[in-house]
Design an enzyme around this catalytic site. Structure first.
Site, PDB file in Angstrom:
ATOM      1  N   GLY A  90       0.703  -1.218  -0.088  1.00 29.56           N
ATOM      2  CA  GLY A  90       0.142   0.115   0.158  1.00 29.56           C
ATOM      3  C   GLY A  90       0.830   1.233  -0.063  1.00 29.56           C
ATOM      4  O   GLY A  90       1.967   1.052  -0.187  1.00 29.56           O
ATOM      5  N   GLU A 179      -0.836   4.974   7.804  1.00 29.85           N
ATOM      6  CA  GLU A 179      -1.931   4.418   6.811  1.00 29.85           C
ATOM      7  C   GLU A 179      -3.051   4.065   7.651  1.00 29.85           C
ATOM      8  O   GLU A 179      -3.450   4.394   8.587  1.00 29.85           O
ATOM      9  CB  GLU A 179      -1.208   3.377   5.894  1.00 29.85           C
ATOM     10  CG  GLU A 179      -0.219   2.377   6.986  1.00 29.85           C
ATOM     11  CD  GLU A 179      -1.127   1.304   7.504  1.00 29.85           C
ATOM     12  OE1 GLU A 179      -1.621   1.467   8.556  1.00 29.85           O
ATOM     13  OE2 GLU A 179      -1.334   0.302   6.878  1.00 29.85           O
ATOM     14  N   MET A 180      -4.092   3.137   7.209  1.00 35.82           N
ATOM     15  CA  MET A 180      -5.189   2.768   7.765  1.00 35.82           C
ATOM     16  C   MET A 180      -5.277   1.215   7.797  1.00 35.82           C
ATOM     17  O   MET A 180      -6.523   0.776   8.074  1.00 35.82           O
ATOM     18  CB  MET A 180      -6.179   3.419   6.923  1.00 35.82           C
ATOM     19  CG  MET A 180      -6.233   5.031   6.537  1.00 35.82           C
ATOM     20  SD  MET A 180      -7.541   5.652   5.936  1.00 35.82           S
ATOM     21  CE  MET A 180      -8.496   5.534   7.055  1.00 35.82           C
ATOM     22  N   GLU A 181      -4.485   0.225   7.763  1.00 33.39           N
ATOM     23  CA  GLU A 181      -4.754  -1.206   7.885  1.00 33.39           C
ATOM     24  C   GLU A 181      -3.821  -2.053   8.712  1.00 33.39           C
ATOM     25  O   GLU A 181      -4.350  -2.888   9.325  1.00 33.39           O
ATOM     26  CB  GLU A 181      -4.912  -1.862   6.334  1.00 33.39           C
ATOM     27  CG  GLU A 181      -5.951  -1.262   5.522  1.00 33.39           C
ATOM     28  CD  GLU A 181      -5.558   0.187   4.795  1.00 33.39           C
ATOM     29  OE1 GLU A 181      -4.350   0.694   4.721  1.00 33.39           O
ATOM     30  OE2 GLU A 181      -6.637   0.743   4.190  1.00 33.39           O
ATOM     31  N   ASP A 204       2.682  10.661   0.394  1.00 37.71           N
ATOM     32  CA  ASP A 204       2.622  11.907   0.741  1.00 37.71           C
ATOM     33  C   ASP A 204       3.365  12.195   1.958  1.00 37.71           C
ATOM     34  O   ASP A 204       3.750  11.196   2.482  1.00 37.71           O
ATOM     35  CB  ASP A 204       1.061  12.224   0.601  1.00 37.71           C
ATOM     36  CG  ASP A 204       0.280  11.423   1.624  1.00 37.71           C
ATOM     37  OD1 ASP A 204      -0.247  10.439   0.733  1.00 37.71           O
ATOM     38  OD2 ASP A 204       0.306  11.314   2.811  1.00 37.71           O
TER      39      ASP A 204
HETATM   40  N1  HPA Z   1      -3.220   9.038   6.198  1.00 38.83           N
HETATM   41  C1  HPA Z   1      -3.924   7.786   6.067  1.00 38.83           C
HETATM   42  N2  HPA Z   1      -3.595   6.972   5.162  1.00 38.83           N
HETATM   43  C2  HPA Z   1      -2.700   7.453   4.202  1.00 38.83           C
HETATM   44  C3  HPA Z   1      -2.255   8.548   4.054  1.00 38.83           C
HETATM   45  C4  HPA Z   1      -2.428   9.249   5.165  1.00 38.83           C
HETATM   46  O1  HPA Z   1      -1.890  10.633   5.116  1.00 38.83           O
HETATM   47  N3  HPA Z   1      -1.428   8.429   3.001  1.00 38.83           N
HETATM   48  C5  HPA Z   1      -1.714   7.391   2.450  1.00 38.83           C
HETATM   49  N4  HPA Z   1      -2.327   6.630   2.961  1.00 38.83           N
END
Ligand code: HPA
Length: 237
Positions: A90, A179-181, A204
């Site tokens: 990811g 990230e989120m997972e 980013d």
């Molecule tokens: N935050 C959460 N998930 C993400 C981000 C982020 O800044 N960039 C890529 N996945």
């Protein structure tokens, strides 16, 4: 054989699954990297494919975004389809001296999610990656001269909003990316007795107004997928 969210037949999914968030990325990876890839899941358009990479049978399937979605797929893959290892591939937001395009191995995942606490009596679980998978990727990256950042990530439930002081806390705890997972994936992998690892490309940056341009993003993601597939091949051989 099927689950509420996966309609693949018996034996259709390999022991090893690459898990990008985006199902269209799963299709792109299958088209680009796998020989003889066949579609094995289209339920809810969460596309999944099984093929071979240098002779090794491997599947790639989307997970959706966030711990609840990722955990539904990973749990059903482990419990119903007998999947033994899951590598999330990811993107993440970088923190501190991490640069756009850096490859990050999530050694451990902190979180603002209660997913693991709900399963662990309210206690804090040390959500960590599988060491053998980590070592395979580290060794392969070293052999190929690919630089890696290895450390903690933070899996948030809030892409928007959330803790306004989060960045400072992440810096203080030497966390490299958001990230989120991963925290959910690592927790459920420990409970299910399977191996899991998240490999992330920094797309980013939390402290800079910086995003990877689309072409660079594509290149970075391909580099990451190739590294993971080479690692799993070397490890399984
Ligand atoms: N935050 C959460 N998930 C993400 C981000 C982020 O800044 N960039 C890529 N996945």
């Amino acid at each position: 054989m099927s689950t509420p969210h996966i309609d693949a037949g018996p034996g259709a999914i390999a022991d090893t699954v690459l898990l990008p968030g985006d199902p269209l990325r799963a299709r792109h990876i299958a088209d680009t990297f796998l020989d003889g890839a066949v579609e094995v899941n289209a339920c809810r358009n969460m596309l999944g494919y099984t093929g071979r990479y240098r002779g090794m049978r491997v599947s790639v399937m989307g997970s959706g975004m966030g711990i609840p979605s990722c955990a539904i797929y990973a749990t059903e893959l482990a419990r119903v389809y007998g999947v033994r290892r899951i590598v999330r591939i990811g993107t993440c937001g970088g923190v501190g001296d991490v640069e756009l395009g850096d490859l990050l191995l999530a050694q451990a995942a902190s979180t603002d999610s209660h997913f693991n606490r709900l399963q662990f009596g309210g206690h804090d679980l040390a959500a960590c990656a599988d060491f053998a998978l980590m070592r395979a990727v580290v060794d392969t990256a070293a052999a190929q001269g690919i630089g890696l950042r290895i450390g903690g990530v933070f899996s948030t439930d809030c892409f928007y909003g959330g803790d306004p002081d989060l960045t400072g806390r992440l810096l203080q705890h030497r966390i490299l990316g958001v990230e989120m997972e991963s925290a959910g994936l690592y927790g459920l992998a420990l409970r299910e007795g399977i191996q899991a690892l998240s490999v992330l490309t920094v797309s980013d940056h939390l402290q800079r107004d910086a995003h990877m341009p689309a072409a660079q993003r594509e290149q970075g993601l391909s580099r990451m997928v190739a590294l993971v597939l080479d690692s799993l091949g070397a490890w399984a051989a």
